[in-house]
Motif scaffolding. Structure first.
Motif, PDB file in Angstrom:
ATOM      1  N   SER A  21       0.830  -1.211   0.000  1.00  0.00           N
ATOM      2  CA  SER A  21       0.000   0.000   0.000  1.00  0.00           C
ATOM      3  C   SER A  21       0.859   1.254   0.000  1.00  0.00           C
ATOM      4  CB  SER A  21      -0.922   0.022   1.216  1.00  0.00           C
ATOM      5  OG  SER A  21      -1.957  -0.887   1.046  1.00  0.00           O
ATOM      6  N   LEU A  22       1.912   1.272   0.825  1.00  0.00           N
ATOM      7  CA  LEU A  22       2.767   2.455   0.909  1.00  0.00           C
ATOM      8  C   LEU A  22       3.629   2.610  -0.336  1.00  0.00           C
ATOM      9  CD1 LEU A  22       3.905   2.221   4.633  1.00  0.00           C
ATOM     10  CD2 LEU A  22       2.220   3.787   3.657  1.00  0.00           C
ATOM     11  N   GLY A  23       4.089   1.489  -0.892  1.00  0.00           N
ATOM     12  CA  GLY A  23       4.958   1.538  -2.053  1.00  0.00           C
ATOM     13  C   GLY A  23       4.217   1.656  -3.372  1.00  0.00           C
ATOM     14  N   ASN A  24       2.926   1.487  -3.335  1.00  0.00           N
ATOM     15  CA  ASN A  24       2.105   1.513  -4.538  1.00  0.00           C
ATOM     16  C   ASN A  24       1.767   2.960  -4.874  1.00  0.00           C
ATOM     17  OD1 ASN A  24       0.116   1.265  -6.448  1.00  0.00           O
ATOM     18  ND2 ASN A  24      -1.255   0.083  -5.169  1.00  0.00           N
ATOM     19  N   GLU A  25       2.186   3.428  -6.037  1.00  0.00           N
ATOM     20  CA  GLU A  25       1.920   4.818  -6.411  1.00  0.00           C
ATOM     21  C   GLU A  25       0.432   5.108  -6.473  1.00  0.00           C
ATOM     22  OE1 GLU A  25       2.332   4.590 -11.246  1.00  0.00           O
ATOM     23  OE2 GLU A  25       4.106   4.533 -10.007  1.00  0.00           O
ATOM     24  N   ARG A  26      -0.355   4.077  -6.626  1.00  0.00           N
ATOM     25  CA  ARG A  26      -1.796   4.241  -6.615  1.00  0.00           C
ATOM     26  C   ARG A  26      -2.374   3.667  -5.314  1.00  0.00           C
ATOM     27  NH1 ARG A  26      -4.010   5.828 -11.424  1.00  0.00           N
ATOM     28  NH2 ARG A  26      -2.613   5.754 -13.183  1.00  0.00           N
ATOM     29  N   VAL A 102       0.891  -0.708 -16.939  1.00  0.00           N
ATOM     30  CA  VAL A 102       1.151  -2.117 -16.658  1.00  0.00           C
ATOM     31  C   VAL A 102       2.640  -2.393 -16.516  1.00  0.00           C
ATOM     32  CG1 VAL A 102       1.184  -4.378 -17.801  1.00  0.00           C
ATOM     33  CG2 VAL A 102      -0.953  -3.184 -17.497  1.00  0.00           C
ATOM     34  N   ASN A 103       3.428  -1.882 -17.444  1.00  0.00           N
ATOM     35  CA  ASN A 103       4.865  -2.151 -17.368  1.00  0.00           C
ATOM     36  C   ASN A 103       5.472  -1.594 -16.094  1.00  0.00           C
ATOM     37  OD1 ASN A 103       4.938  -3.601 -19.735  1.00  0.00           O
ATOM     38  ND2 ASN A 103       5.362  -1.808 -20.993  1.00  0.00           N
ATOM     39  N   ALA A 104       5.027  -0.403 -15.687  1.00  0.00           N
ATOM     40  CA  ALA A 104       5.532   0.174 -14.441  1.00  0.00           C
ATOM     41  C   ALA A 104       5.114  -0.692 -13.254  1.00  0.00           C
ATOM     42  CB  ALA A 104       5.022   1.596 -14.267  1.00  0.00           C
ATOM     43  N   ALA A 109       6.415  -4.672  -9.127  1.00  0.00           N
ATOM     44  CA  ALA A 109       6.149  -5.976  -8.525  1.00  0.00           C
ATOM     45  C   ALA A 109       7.408  -6.841  -8.556  1.00  0.00           C
ATOM     46  CB  ALA A 109       5.005  -6.674  -9.249  1.00  0.00           C
ATOM     47  N   LYS A 110       8.120  -6.807  -9.679  1.00  0.00           N
ATOM     48  CA  LYS A 110       9.364  -7.579  -9.794  1.00  0.00           C
ATOM     49  C   LYS A 110      10.389  -7.085  -8.772  1.00  0.00           C
ATOM     50  CE  LYS A 110      13.038  -8.809 -12.953  1.00  0.00           C
ATOM     51  NZ  LYS A 110      13.789  -8.478 -14.130  1.00  0.00           N
ATOM     52  N   GLN A 111      10.536  -5.766  -8.665  1.00  0.00           N
ATOM     53  CA  GLN A 111      11.479  -5.202  -7.702  1.00  0.00           C
ATOM     54  C   GLN A 111      11.089  -5.565  -6.273  1.00  0.00           C
ATOM     55  OE1 GLN A 111      11.261  -1.059  -8.734  1.00  0.00           O
ATOM     56  NE2 GLN A 111      12.868  -1.206 -10.278  1.00  0.00           N
ATOM     57  N   TYR A 112       9.800  -5.525  -5.986  1.00  0.00           N
ATOM     58  CA  TYR A 112       9.342  -5.840  -4.635  1.00  0.00           C
ATOM     59  C   TYR A 112       9.597  -7.310  -4.316  1.00  0.00           C
ATOM     60  CZ  TYR A 112       6.709  -5.570  -0.354  1.00  0.00           C
ATOM     61  OH  TYR A 112       6.367  -5.601   0.962  1.00  0.00           O
ATOM     62  N   ASN A 113       9.331  -8.182  -5.282  1.00  0.00           N
ATOM     63  CA  ASN A 113       9.596  -9.602  -5.077  1.00  0.00           C
ATOM     64  C   ASN A 113      11.084  -9.838  -4.840  1.00  0.00           C
ATOM     65  OD1 ASN A 113       8.419 -12.318  -5.026  1.00  0.00           O
ATOM     66  ND2 ASN A 113       9.749 -12.658  -6.779  1.00  0.00           N
TER      67      ASN A 113
END
Length: 148
Positions: A21-26, A102-104, A109-113
């Protein structure tokens, strides 16, 4: 105090939800369930994905999935498309608005994983996934009975 599986899983889940939630720009737009849905649709882009697929993947109640889908549709992030062969079935499609970022989202998501798995060996991750699968199998029957 001795550590236990339920407490550890609960703490991990809470921390991951909060971090997304905090890291999600939306973050003010997407909750964790909505993020899961969009991520699943991104990973299966071009495939015929319906609500039952999401229910099976996320193990959430039909009502929770429906509410999240309705909200995402209201925000023009996805839309439902009726099947040409089975009018009772709707496929979930990403909207143009979602496709624009989507790409962003995939990259985040890849970076977070990668951040979560940082400094964990492949062997340890393999063990982790096997343990997760076994935990799920151990409680699947109970979860199905309560319609989580």
């Amino acid at each position: 105090m001795e550590r236990n599986v339920i407490t550890e899983i609960g703490c991990l889940e809470h921390t991951i939800r909060k971090s997304i939630s905090l890291g999600n720009e939306r973050g003010k737009v997407l909750n964790y369930t909505q993020f899961q849905i969009l991520f699943y649709l991104m990973e299966h882009d071009g495939e015929d994905v319906c609500q039952k697929d999401l229910e099976a993947k996320t193990h959430l109640k039909k009502a929770s999935i429906t509410a999240s889908l309705d909200s995402l549709e209201d925000k023009d992030l996805l839309y439902r498309e009726a099947s040409e062969t089975d009018k009772r079935k709707n496929y979930l499609r990403l909207s143009d608005k979602t496709r624009n970022y989507v790409n962003a989202l995939k990259q985040k998501a890849k970076q977070y994983n990668e951040k979560i798995a940082n400094k964990i060996s492949k062997e340890d991750l393999d063990v982790f996934f096997r343990v997760c699968d076994q935990i799920y199998e151990n409680i699947k029957e109970d979860a199905d009975e309560t319609d989580l």
